[in-house]
Design a protein around this motif. Structure first.
Motif, PDB file in Angstrom:
ATOM      1  N   LEU A  54       1.065  -1.139  -0.102  1.00  0.00           N
ATOM      2  CA  LEU A  54       0.063   0.104  -0.103  1.00  0.00           C
ATOM      3  C   LEU A  54       1.369   1.625   0.434  1.00  0.00           C
ATOM      4  O   LEU A  54       0.718   1.897  -0.773  1.00  0.00           O
ATOM      5  N   HIS A  55       2.261   1.496   0.858  1.00  0.00           N
ATOM      6  CA  HIS A  55       3.052   2.361   1.034  1.00  0.00           C
ATOM      7  C   HIS A  55       3.632   2.330  -0.582  1.00  0.00           C
ATOM      8  O   HIS A  55       3.485   3.721  -1.142  1.00  0.00           O
ATOM      9  N   ARG A  56       4.060   1.216  -1.384  1.00  0.00           N
ATOM     10  CA  ARG A  56       4.267   1.824  -2.840  1.00  0.00           C
ATOM     11  C   ARG A  56       3.364   1.965  -3.578  1.00  0.00           C
ATOM     12  O   ARG A  56       3.581   3.082  -3.482  1.00  0.00           O
ATOM     13  N   GLN A  57       2.002   1.696  -3.609  1.00  0.00           N
ATOM     14  CA  GLN A  57       1.579   2.385  -4.525  1.00  0.00           C
ATOM     15  C   GLN A  57       0.943   3.337  -4.279  1.00  0.00           C
ATOM     16  O   GLN A  57       0.667   4.446  -5.199  1.00  0.00           O
ATOM     17  N   ILE A  58       1.085   4.116  -3.072  1.00  0.00           N
ATOM     18  CA  ILE A  58       0.417   5.251  -3.237  1.00  0.00           C
ATOM     19  C   ILE A  58       1.205   6.141  -2.856  1.00  0.00           C
ATOM     20  O   ILE A  58       1.681   7.452  -3.789  1.00  0.00           O
ATOM     21  N   ALA A  59       3.209   5.949  -2.454  1.00  0.00           N
ATOM     22  CA  ALA A  59       3.811   6.584  -3.701  1.00  0.00           C
ATOM     23  C   ALA A  59       3.625   6.802  -4.741  1.00  0.00           C
ATOM     24  O   ALA A  59       4.634   7.749  -5.211  1.00  0.00           O
ATOM     25  N   ASN A  60       3.651   5.511  -5.124  1.00  0.00           N
ATOM     26  CA  ASN A  60       4.247   6.116  -7.485  1.00  0.00           C
ATOM     27  C   ASN A  60       2.766   6.479  -7.424  1.00  0.00           C
ATOM     28  O   ASN A  60       2.991   7.522  -8.463  1.00  0.00           O
ATOM     29  N   TYR A  61       1.680   6.949  -7.173  1.00  0.00           N
ATOM     30  CA  TYR A  61       0.635   7.603  -7.422  1.00  0.00           C
ATOM     31  C   TYR A  61       1.463   8.758  -7.372  1.00  0.00           C
ATOM     32  O   TYR A  61       0.950   9.520  -8.348  1.00  0.00           O
ATOM     33  N   ILE A  62       1.649   9.593  -6.063  1.00  0.00           N
ATOM     34  CA  ILE A  62       1.961  10.549  -5.824  1.00  0.00           C
ATOM     35  C   ILE A  62       3.061  11.181  -7.310  1.00  0.00           C
ATOM     36  O   ILE A  62       2.424  12.033  -7.679  1.00  0.00           O
ATOM     37  N   CYS A  63       3.753   9.999  -7.108  1.00  0.00           N
ATOM     38  CA  CYS A  63       4.929  10.267  -7.976  1.00  0.00           C
ATOM     39  C   CYS A  63       4.172  11.303  -9.454  1.00  0.00           C
ATOM     40  O   CYS A  63       5.205  11.558 -10.378  1.00  0.00           O
ATOM     41  N   LYS A  65       1.288  11.413 -10.712  1.00  0.00           N
ATOM     42  CA  LYS A  65       0.325  12.437 -10.172  1.00  0.00           C
ATOM     43  C   LYS A  65       1.001  14.254 -10.279  1.00  0.00           C
ATOM     44  O   LYS A  65       0.393  14.757 -11.042  1.00  0.00           O
ATOM     45  N   TYR A  66       1.736  14.062  -9.545  1.00  0.00           N
ATOM     46  CA  TYR A  66       2.474  15.382  -9.517  1.00  0.00           C
ATOM     47  C   TYR A  66       3.108  15.631  -9.912  1.00  0.00           C
ATOM     48  O   TYR A  66       3.888  16.869  -9.733  1.00  0.00           O
ATOM     49  N   ASN A  67       4.035  14.536 -10.602  1.00  0.00           N
ATOM     50  CA  ASN A  67       5.532  14.955 -11.440  1.00  0.00           C
ATOM     51  C   ASN A  67       6.446  14.897 -10.170  1.00  0.00           C
ATOM     52  O   ASN A  67       7.454  15.910 -10.673  1.00  0.00           O
ATOM     53  N   LYS A  68       6.201  14.659  -8.279  1.00  0.00           N
ATOM     54  CA  LYS A  68       7.215  15.070  -7.883  1.00  0.00           C
ATOM     55  C   LYS A  68       7.693  13.987  -6.737  1.00  0.00           C
ATOM     56  O   LYS A  68       6.338  12.773  -7.296  1.00  0.00           O
ATOM     57  N   ASN A  69       8.598  13.551  -6.678  1.00  0.00           N
ATOM     58  CA  ASN A  69       8.830  12.462  -5.642  1.00  0.00           C
ATOM     59  C   ASN A  69       8.727  13.182  -4.219  1.00  0.00           C
ATOM     60  O   ASN A  69      10.070  13.299  -3.134  1.00  0.00           O
ATOM     61  N   PRO A  70       7.921  13.661  -3.692  1.00  0.00           N
ATOM     62  CA  PRO A  70       7.894  13.676  -1.859  1.00  0.00           C
ATOM     63  C   PRO A  70       7.958  13.081  -0.842  1.00  0.00           C
ATOM     64  O   PRO A  70       7.695  11.588  -1.418  1.00  0.00           O
ATOM     65  N   PRO A  71       8.744  12.629  -0.216  1.00  0.00           N
ATOM     66  CA  PRO A  71       8.863  12.001   1.113  1.00  0.00           C
ATOM     67  C   PRO A  71       7.489  10.782   1.425  1.00  0.00           C
ATOM     68  O   PRO A  71       7.258  12.251   1.548  1.00  0.00           O
ATOM     69  N   VAL A  72       7.276  10.153   1.051  1.00  0.00           N
ATOM     70  CA  VAL A  72       6.488   9.785   2.076  1.00  0.00           C
ATOM     71  C   VAL A  72       6.874   8.184   2.844  1.00  0.00           C
ATOM     72  O   VAL A  72       7.575   7.438   2.528  1.00  0.00           O
ATOM     73  N   HIS A  73       6.390   8.068   4.258  1.00  0.00           N
ATOM     74  CA  HIS A  73       7.161   7.666   5.200  1.00  0.00           C
ATOM     75  C   HIS A  73       6.069   6.507   5.793  1.00  0.00           C
ATOM     76  O   HIS A  73       5.011   7.297   6.158  1.00  0.00           O
TER      77      HIS A  73
END
Length: 83
Positions: A54-63, A65-73
């Motif tokens: 779930l963590h990986r999927q959410i982080a991939n979606y954010i990357c 969708k927003y073309n960013k690589n925010p820290p997701v912990h």
């Protein structure tokens, strides 16, 4: 354990405080909700695997969708919510 702390099991459920919670040994896994201790089971491998996916999927979606690589912990084990 502090001298003023009350050992787990010596008060009635509903009477425990944060002081009692903090006095418990580190290996005692419980939640304290409205003065009641709730025993917590250890995390199973399948739970950790699902949470990691779930963590990986959410982080991939954010990357994507927003073309960013925010820290997701992921949340650490043993966190506390304050009122």
């Amino acid at each position: 354990m502090s001298e003023s702390a009350v050992a787990y099991g010596t008060k009635s459920q509903g009477e425990y405080t944060l002081e009692d919670y903090y006095a418990l040994p580190d290996d005692q896994k419980v939640e304290l909700i409205d003065g009641v201790f709730y025993d917590m089971a250890s995390l199973l491998f399948v739970h950790q695997r699902v949470a990691g996916e779930l963590h990986r999927q959410i982080a991939n979606y954010i990357c994507m969708k927003y073309n960013k690589n925010p820290p997701v912990h992921k949340s650490p084990e043993g966190f506390r919510f304050a009122h």
